[in-house]
Design a protein around this motif. Structure first.
Motif, PDB file in Angstrom:
ATOM      1  N   GLU A   1      -8.185  74.677 -64.824  1.00 54.61           N
ATOM      2  CA  GLU A   1      -8.909  73.433 -64.553  1.00 54.61           C
ATOM      3  C   GLU A   1      -8.963  73.190 -63.046  1.00 54.61           C
ATOM      4  OE1 GLU A   1      -7.054  70.262 -66.638  1.00 54.61           O
ATOM      5  OE2 GLU A   1      -7.550  71.027 -68.620  1.00 54.61           O
ATOM      6  N   ASP A   2      -7.879  73.521 -62.365  1.00 55.66           N
ATOM      7  CA  ASP A   2      -7.829  73.354 -60.916  1.00 55.66           C
ATOM      8  C   ASP A   2      -8.797  74.308 -60.218  1.00 55.66           C
ATOM      9  OD1 ASP A   2      -6.809  71.822 -58.901  1.00 55.66           O
ATOM     10  OD2 ASP A   2      -5.011  73.022 -58.593  1.00 55.66           O
ATOM     11  N   VAL A   3      -8.898  75.523 -60.736  1.00 48.50           N
ATOM     12  CA  VAL A   3      -9.844  76.487 -60.171  1.00 48.50           C
ATOM     13  C   VAL A   3     -11.275  75.959 -60.287  1.00 48.50           C
ATOM     14  CG1 VAL A   3     -10.863  78.783 -60.454  1.00 48.50           C
ATOM     15  CG2 VAL A   3      -8.384  78.502 -60.553  1.00 48.50           C
ATOM     16  N   ILE A   4     -11.635  75.493 -61.486  1.00 48.31           N
ATOM     17  CA  ILE A   4     -12.981  74.960 -61.700  1.00 48.31           C
ATOM     18  C   ILE A   4     -13.233  73.751 -60.801  1.00 48.31           C
ATOM     19  CG2 ILE A   4     -14.544  73.896 -63.368  1.00 48.31           C
ATOM     20  CD1 ILE A   4     -14.091  76.888 -63.778  1.00 48.31           C
ATOM     21  N   SER A   5     -12.230  72.875 -60.694  1.00 52.21           N
ATOM     22  CA  SER A   5     -12.374  71.697 -59.842  1.00 52.21           C
ATOM     23  C   SER A   5     -12.588  72.094 -58.387  1.00 52.21           C
ATOM     24  CB  SER A   5     -11.128  70.815 -59.972  1.00 52.21           C
ATOM     25  OG  SER A   5     -11.212  69.699 -59.115  1.00 52.21           O
ATOM     26  N   SER A   6     -11.848  73.087 -57.913  1.00 50.96           N
ATOM     27  CA  SER A   6     -12.003  73.550 -56.534  1.00 50.96           C
ATOM     28  C   SER A   6     -13.390  74.140 -56.311  1.00 50.96           C
ATOM     29  CB  SER A   6     -10.938  74.593 -56.200  1.00 50.96           C
ATOM     30  OG  SER A   6      -9.643  74.026 -56.244  1.00 50.96           O
ATOM     31  N   ARG A   7     -13.887  74.874 -57.295  1.00 54.40           N
ATOM     32  CA  ARG A   7     -15.236  75.438 -57.184  1.00 54.40           C
ATOM     33  C   ARG A   7     -16.290  74.344 -57.132  1.00 54.40           C
ATOM     34  NH1 ARG A   7     -14.477  80.402 -61.582  1.00 54.40           N
ATOM     35  NH2 ARG A   7     -13.310  81.787 -60.162  1.00 54.40           N
ATOM     36  N   LEU A   8     -16.108  73.314 -57.957  1.00 52.80           N
ATOM     37  CA  LEU A   8     -17.063  72.209 -57.961  1.00 52.80           C
ATOM     38  C   LEU A   8     -17.035  71.438 -56.648  1.00 52.80           C
ATOM     39  CD1 LEU A   8     -16.588  70.890 -61.609  1.00 52.80           C
ATOM     40  CD2 LEU A   8     -18.609  72.034 -60.686  1.00 52.80           C
ATOM     41  N   GLU A   9     -15.827  71.227 -56.092  1.00 52.38           N
ATOM     42  CA  GLU A   9     -15.731  70.535 -54.810  1.00 52.38           C
ATOM     43  C   GLU A   9     -16.422  71.326 -53.708  1.00 52.38           C
ATOM     44  OE1 GLU A   9     -14.668  67.512 -54.106  1.00 52.38           O
ATOM     45  OE2 GLU A   9     -14.309  67.206 -56.243  1.00 52.38           O
ATOM     46  N   GLU A  10     -16.227  72.641 -53.710  1.00 47.14           N
ATOM     47  CA  GLU A  10     -16.896  73.478 -52.712  1.00 47.14           C
ATOM     48  C   GLU A  10     -18.407  73.449 -52.924  1.00 47.14           C
ATOM     49  OE1 GLU A  10     -17.325  76.330 -49.542  1.00 47.14           O
ATOM     50  OE2 GLU A  10     -15.915  74.741 -50.090  1.00 47.14           O
TER      51      GLU A  10
END
Length: 256
Positions: free
Chosen positions: A218-227
């Motif tokens: 979930e953190d990986v996906i969130s980081s991708r979305l923020e970028e």
């Protein structure tokens, strides 16, 4: 109790901010903080800075708050490259909440979560670009969230360091979390991250959720979305290009 930050139509609350700003080797910030604002920074790389107790070194995931009138001096270790999230906040708007939170000023301090500033600052920059009738109110909410979460994660970091074994796990997982934020498009998997931390996949996932209150992927996906949000706001790339750059293999998934 920390009172919410209130917007002031005569004085912008957020003067400037940036996320994951890269400073090249040799770039040293050396100035005096103006008397009308605070500077809040979270560093994503090792750094050195002037503090109330002299020049100190900090690690990735550390924060520094420069109050009005204080000297700002920071750079990468030995003058090398460094990277940070930063924001300039009106002293009129945040002086009292800062005092109520009891946050360290002119001191390097560690927080248990190093991703929240990028998310909050990104939301603030988005509101500044949209400039809607309620943008100033939304920015005030984000700044209140910033102060509350800084206080929370600073206190949580202090609890983690009391156990040497837990502290070792925490430092390893924090390094992995920072690496995810640095390169969110990489092919991250729980197995790969667990191997880097010298833990089983189940133990890694449990500790990750305990430390950061989010599951690893979930953190990986969130980081991708923020970028992705950051790149889209810049307006220099198409949606397809942003999706590919951020590790989304299918445009339909990215567009949901």
């Amino acid at each position: 109790m920390i009172k919410p930050v209130m917007p002031n139509p005569d004085h912008p609350l957020v003067l400037r901010c940036g996320t994951a700003t890269r400073h090249p080797p040799g770039d040293t910030i050396d100035t005096v903080t103006p008397s009308d604002y605070f500077v809040v920074m979270l560093f994503l790389t090792r750094f050195e800075a002037e503090t109330s107790s002299g020049r100190k070194q900090g690690e990735a995931g550390d924060m520094l708050i420069n109050p009005p009138g204080s000297r700002q001096w920071h750079r990468g270790i030995n003058g090398g490259e460094f990277k940070n999230d930063w924001i300039h906040l009106s002293a009129d708007g945040v002086q009292r909440p800062m005092q109520q939170a009891g946050l360290p000023l002119n001191m390097i301090f560690h927080v248990s979560d190093s991703s929240f500033t990028g998310r909050i600052f990104g939301d603030i920059m988005k509101e500044q670009l949209l400039n809607t009738p309620i943008s100033s109110e939304l920015a005030a909410c984000r700044v209140t969230e910033l102060i509350l979460l800084t206080q929370l994660f600073w206190r949580m970091a202090g609890r983690v360091t009391k156990s040497p074994i837990i502290h070792t796990h925490y430092e390893r997982l924090l390094a992995i979390r920072l690496a995810i934020r640095e390169a969110p498009a990489d092919p991250w998997t729980v197995d790969r991250m667990a191997q880097s931390a010298h833990l089983s996949a189940s133990r890694f996932a449990a500790l990750y959720r305990k430390f950061f209150r989010v599951a690893p992927m979930e953190d990986v996906i969130s980081s991708r979305l923020e970028e992705a949000k950051r790149l889209l706001v810049q307006g220099r790339m198409t949606v397809s290009e942003v999706a590919e750059r951020c590790g989304f293999s299918h445009l339909n998934y990215f567009s949901r």
